[in-house]
Each structure stands twice: as structure tokens, then as C-alpha cells.
Write a protein that holds these residues in place. Structure first.
Motif, PDB file in Angstrom:
ATOM      1  N   TYR A 180      13.918 -41.188  19.281  1.00  0.00           N
ATOM      2  CA  TYR A 180      12.581 -41.355  19.842  1.00  0.00           C
ATOM      3  C   TYR A 180      11.517 -41.168  18.772  1.00  0.00           C
ATOM      4  CZ  TYR A 180       8.496 -40.670  22.832  1.00  0.00           C
ATOM      5  OH  TYR A 180       7.262 -40.786  23.416  1.00  0.00           O
ATOM      6  N   LYS A 181      11.664 -40.126  17.975  1.00  0.00           N
ATOM      7  CA  LYS A 181      10.701 -39.855  16.900  1.00  0.00           C
ATOM      8  C   LYS A 181      10.625 -41.039  15.935  1.00  0.00           C
ATOM      9  CE  LYS A 181       8.544 -37.619  13.439  1.00  0.00           C
ATOM     10  NZ  LYS A 181       7.074 -37.477  13.406  1.00  0.00           N
ATOM     11  N   LEU A 182      11.764 -41.574  15.542  1.00  0.00           N
ATOM     12  CA  LEU A 182      11.784 -42.675  14.579  1.00  0.00           C
ATOM     13  C   LEU A 182      11.213 -43.954  15.183  1.00  0.00           C
ATOM     14  CD1 LEU A 182      15.276 -41.976  12.972  1.00  0.00           C
ATOM     15  CD2 LEU A 182      13.035 -41.589  11.936  1.00  0.00           C
ATOM     16  N   ASN A 183      11.519 -44.213  16.456  1.00  0.00           N
ATOM     17  CA  ASN A 183      10.969 -45.400  17.104  1.00  0.00           C
ATOM     18  C   ASN A 183       9.453 -45.312  17.233  1.00  0.00           C
ATOM     19  OD1 ASN A 183      12.789 -47.667  18.461  1.00  0.00           O
ATOM     20  ND2 ASN A 183      14.022 -45.791  18.355  1.00  0.00           N
ATOM     21  N   LYS A 184       8.924 -44.130  17.513  1.00  0.00           N
ATOM     22  CA  LYS A 184       7.474 -43.964  17.611  1.00  0.00           C
ATOM     23  C   LYS A 184       6.804 -44.137  16.250  1.00  0.00           C
ATOM     24  CE  LYS A 184       6.466 -43.253  21.918  1.00  0.00           C
ATOM     25  NZ  LYS A 184       5.654 -44.278  22.624  1.00  0.00           N
TER      26      LYS A 184
END
Length: 522
Positions: free
Chosen positions: A515-519
Motif C-alpha cells: 500500500y505504501k509503495l502504491n501510494k
């Protein structure tokens, strides 16, 4: 529009609650927030009871407040002494507050059993203390302790104590439901009897032992009270005090009372959370007006309705108190929930799109397995993007191993995790130790991934919850793990479910990283 004065006693009555203790610096910060909220009186403490409260009154003099008056709290003089000789009275004056509030005995039972003096002597204590303070302080408030219990037991004497306070020239007489046992329907008749003899402005101070503190406060205002005492988040001894986070919006939005401005009201949730943070307590998610669940909708029928007209299932607009509408997803969800969440995540989804029904069915199946997305919206967003085919997979875990070793009795077990991940065409194989197997796995994943994605160094795990689901299998039961992560700017929740706690934790952890990387890479 009726004017009602708000009197906050979080810094005194609120600190008498179990598990709550504020530093002097905390009390100063809370006082500043209360002033910004528009509270008229801030009761800083009882300067005669402890050094911390004395320090507060010294330090608050160096703080510029925009409107709030600082009140010091104490009691009437002791028997067989004079106000000039009474240490408590003199300490109140030495604190040099804007306002002094003292309490006196109203219930004849307390006069006989607690003070062990005659009823006439108690009246002398009340008059002498208040008259002396009124000569030395600009504003004096009298808290008639146990008034409602006292009135029920001996109405003639209870009213006589109020008349004594009025004769002493106090600015406000506050009727206290100290034991919290009075019910709302009892107030009108009692307050009417008081108003027949008392011309001094009346206030209310209600405790919540019967879950009626807010209701009693509002009823008192409806009957003519112009002063309401309470605490932020309802903090207080035993079951707490009247919750100003409920009283303030009810007065302004439902009873047309002038207290705080629209802009100040919009800061209510923020102030509530600030006080929880300084008290080191988890906010009550089900708290009216300001709680996370106050405007959360789960049933599909509800969600569909609020999208057309929010007032169908919301008694006020949440933005008025700084809150927001939330749509939850679960096995109770309908298409409206999915579409509302898609809009929140800026995902283009149509109600007629077969993918909407596919996502809905998938959620229901996953929740049947034990998943819960109400506190794991990041996992839900990843699920939606995967179904739509627009989720970027930044890494894949080829495998992991976690070993716990205990060398001898009395030693702490040693935890070590080994992971093998693939990023692009490269494979990284790393190991790390940790405080327990989940921490070791978290450390190993970070060690491997940070080589490729340095921004993960700013990510932290804030909360980790484990729930053993009721499968009746004992130690072989299914486990649900909820993780809250953040990077200083945002926080997000992820979930994993498995009959193996390490595997459940692994799924929640990898979702958090994805999630962090996609954001960040969007």
C-alpha cells in the motif's frame, strides 16, 4: 438565541478519573485548546491540594488566552476557623485566578456524617467563605454539592443553603448531581422550586453514574440554567462527568444556544483527540459526534440512502463538528458501499460494471473466512485495484522462515526470520532478528525491501492486534491480525487471516508495504 456559559473541569474533575494523569505542560496545552474551542471557563485545579496545580496557576499567567477565564477550585472554610485563617481559602487567593469556584454541603446527611457539625454551622461556613471571597475576587461561583440528593432528602434545608449563597453575593449557583443518580424527568420540578426562591443565575454540574449526565445538563438548560459544567470526552471520577463533546454541539445545533462559533465547533473532534492523546488513552470510536464510528455506515440500505440524502441516517452534518461520513465494507455491504469506497479511493467504478458485483461477492466470502475490512481499508483498496487490474505489484515473496529458539529455562526466546523476495528480475535473500517472531519477520522484510525502496525507512508499525476467531478449535483456531502502519503523514490499516498467526501477520505486513509503495509511486 439563549446564551449559555461553558465551564470545563477536565483539568480538575477529569484528572480524578482512573488512568488519567496530566503533567503541568499537558494541562497548559489543554487549556490553550479549550480556549480555542470557545470554552468560557477553564477550571485549572485545586491549588490547595497538590503542588502540580499550584504550578499550573503560576505558569498559565504566562499564556495569552483569547477569551477563557481561569478558575481555581476549592471548598468552604473548615469549621472552627475563619476565612482569613483557613489555608484552603488563602491558597485560592494566592493562586490569583480570574474566578474562584468553591463547593459546600447541601445534603443534611453529609453535614451530619461528613462534617459532623450542625445544619446552622454549615450555613455559616457557606456564607462566610463566599462573602469573604466575593470581597477579594471579581467572580465567585458556588457549587452546591449533592444538591439533587439533598433536595430529595430535605428540600427546605437544601434551598436554605442556596439562599445563603445568594445572600453572600455569588455570581452563579451551580446545582450538582454529585452522585450521578438523578434522572432527567426529575429535574424540571426541582429546578422550578429553586427558581421560585433564587434569582442568582443557575448552572448544572452532572455526573454520569446513571448514563444521564449529558441529558441532565441539556434538561437543566431547557429549564433555565445558563451555565453548564463538564469535561472533554466525559472524563471524570467513577463513570465520568457530562461530556462537553456532546453538550456543546447539542446546545448550538439543536437548542439554538449561543456558546461557540461555527468555526470553533468544527474544531471539536480535533480538540477531543488532542486531549485523548495527552491522556495516553485510545479514543472511544463510538463516542457521539466526534468518534470514528459516529457517522460510519455499514448496511447497504443505509449507504444507498445517505448518498441521496445524508440526513436519512445522520442527525447532523459531521463536518459541523470536524468529523466525516465513513462507509464501511463487510458482508452486510451492498453495491452502494463498494461504489462509495471506490469514489473515496478515486477509482472509477460503475454500478452496472460486473466487477462491482465480483468485488462484493469476494468481500463477503473473505469475511466469511474471518477477514474484516472496517479497520483495514488499505487492504480493501488493494483488493479493489487488483480486481480492476490496475494494482502494481512492487515485490513478491518467494518464501520465508521464522525460527524461535529458547536455550534454557529463564532465558528469553530468540526470534530470527529469513525471507527471500523478488523485485523485478532480482532476488534478495536476508535474515533479521526481532523481539518475537512477528517483529523478526517485519525486520527481515524491511531489510530486504529497503535496498530497493528507501522510502520504506520512514514507515512505522503503530498498532498490532490479534483476534482468535471463535471456531471452537482451541489452539488450532483461525487468527485475524490487524496492523496499523504510518509514515508520519498518513496512517493505514491492513489485515491478514490464517490458522497460523505468523502467516496472518505476514499477509497484513506485506499489504502494508504494498500500500505504501502504491501510494508513493502513483
Amino acid at each position: 438565541m439563549k446564551s449559555v456559559m461553558l465551564y470545563d473541569t477536565t483539568l480538575r474533575d477529569g484528572t480524578q478519573a482512573e488512568d488519567i494523569s496530566f503533567l503541568v505542560s499537558d494541562k497548559i496545552r489543554i487549556a490553550q485548546k479549550l480556549d480555542e474551542l470557545g470554552v468560557h471557563y477553564i477550571e485549572g485545579g485545586w491549588p490547595g491540594s497538590n503542588p502540580k496545580d499550584i504550578a499550573f496557576f503560576q505558569e498559565i499567567k504566562n499564556v495569552r488566552l483569547s477569551q477563557a477565564k481561569i478558575a481555581a477550585f476549592g471548598s468552604t472554610r473548615r469549621a472552627k476557623t475563619t476565612p482569613e485563617q483557613d489555608n484552603n481559602i488563602q491558597t485560592l487567593l494566592q493562586a490569583a485566578p480570574d474566578v474562584v469556584t468553591i463547593f459546600g454541603k447541601t445534603w443534611d446527611f453529609h453535614v451530619h456524617e461528613a462534617l459532623r457539625i450542625s445544619l446552622e454551622e454549615n450555613l455559616e461556613l457557606i456564607y462566610d467563605s463566599l462573602a469573604y471571597l466575593k470581597q477579594n475576587v471579581g467572580e465567585v461561583i458556588y457549587d452546591a454539592e449533592h444538591f439533587f440528593d439533598g433536595y430529595k432528602a430535605n428540600p427546605e434545608y437544601a434551598l436554605k443553603t442556596l439562599l445563603t449563597a445568594q445572600q453572600a453575593g455569588v455570581d452563579c449557583i451551580v446545582l450538582c448531581d454529585t452522585n450521578g443518580g438523578t434522572l432527567p424527568h426529575e429535574l424540571p420540578e426541582i429546578i422550578k422550586a429553586v427558581q421560585a426562591q433564587i434569582q442568582t443565575p443557575l448552572g448544572i454540574h452532572a455526573h454520569n453514574d446513571s448514563e444521564c449526565a449529558v441529558a441532565n445538563s441539556l434538561m437543566a438548560v431547557a429549564c433555565g440554567a445558563v451555565h453548564v459544567q463538564g469535561t472533554l470526552n466525559g472524563f471524570g471520577e467513577r463513570c465520568g462527568n457530562a461530556n462537553l463533546c456532546s453538550v456543546i454541539p447539542a446546545l448550538k445545533l439543536k437548542m439554538n444556544c449561543d456558546g461557540v462559533s461555527d468555526e470553533q465547533l468544527r474544531s471539536l473532534r480535533l480538540v477531543s483527540r488532542h486531549v485523548y492523546e495527552l491522556a495516553n488513552l485510545v479514543p472511544n470510536k463510538h463516542q457521539p459526534y466526534v468518534g470514528n464510528s459516529a457517522f460510519a455506515h455499514k448496511g447497504g440500505v443505509h449507504v444507498s440512502a445517505i448518498q441521496r440524502h445524508p440526513e436519512t441516517y445522520e442527525h447532523i452534518r459531521p463536518e459541523q463538528v470536524g468529523n466525516a461520513t465513513r462507509v464501511l465494507v463487510s458482508d452486510l455491504s451492498g453495491r452502494a458501499n463498494i461504489l462509495a469506497k471506490a469514489e473515496q479511493f478515486n477509482i472509477n467504478l460503475d454500478s452496472k460494471d460486473p466487477l462491482t458485483l465480483e468485488i462484493l461477492e469476494q468481500i463477503k466470502e473473505l469475511e466469511n473466512q474471518g477477514y474484516q475490512f472496517e479497520g483495514a481499508e488499505a487492504s480493501f483498496e488493494l483488493l479493489m485495484r487488483k480486481a480492476l487490474g490496475n494494482l502494481r505489484n512492487f515485490f513478491s515473496v518467494i518464501g520465508f522462515r521464522v525460527i524461535d529458539t529458547k536455550q534454557k529455562e529463564g532465558d528469553k526466546p530468540l526470534s530470527e526470520a529469513t525471507v527471500k523476495i523478488k523485485v523485478g528480475g532480482r532476488i534478495e535473500h536476508t535474515a533479521a532478528e526481532g523481539e518475537g517472531p512477528v517483529n523478526a519477520l517485519d525486520n527481515a522484510l524491511r531489510k530486504a525491501l529497503e535496498h530497493f525502496y528507501p522510502q520504506l525507512r520512514e514507515m512505522r508499525l503503530y498498532d498490532y492486534k490479534v483476534r482468535v476467531l471463535p471456531a471452537g478449535k482451541g489452539t488450532a483456531s483461525v487468527t485475524r491480525v490487524l496492523i496499523e502502519s504510518g509514515d508520519g503523514l498518513n496512517r493505514w490499516g491492513t489485515v491478514g487471516v490464517s490458522d497460523n498467526i505468523i502467516d496472518a501477520s505476514y499477509h497484513a505486513l506485506t499489504d502494508a508495504f504494498q500500500y505504501k509503495l502504491n501510494k508513493d509511486m502513483a
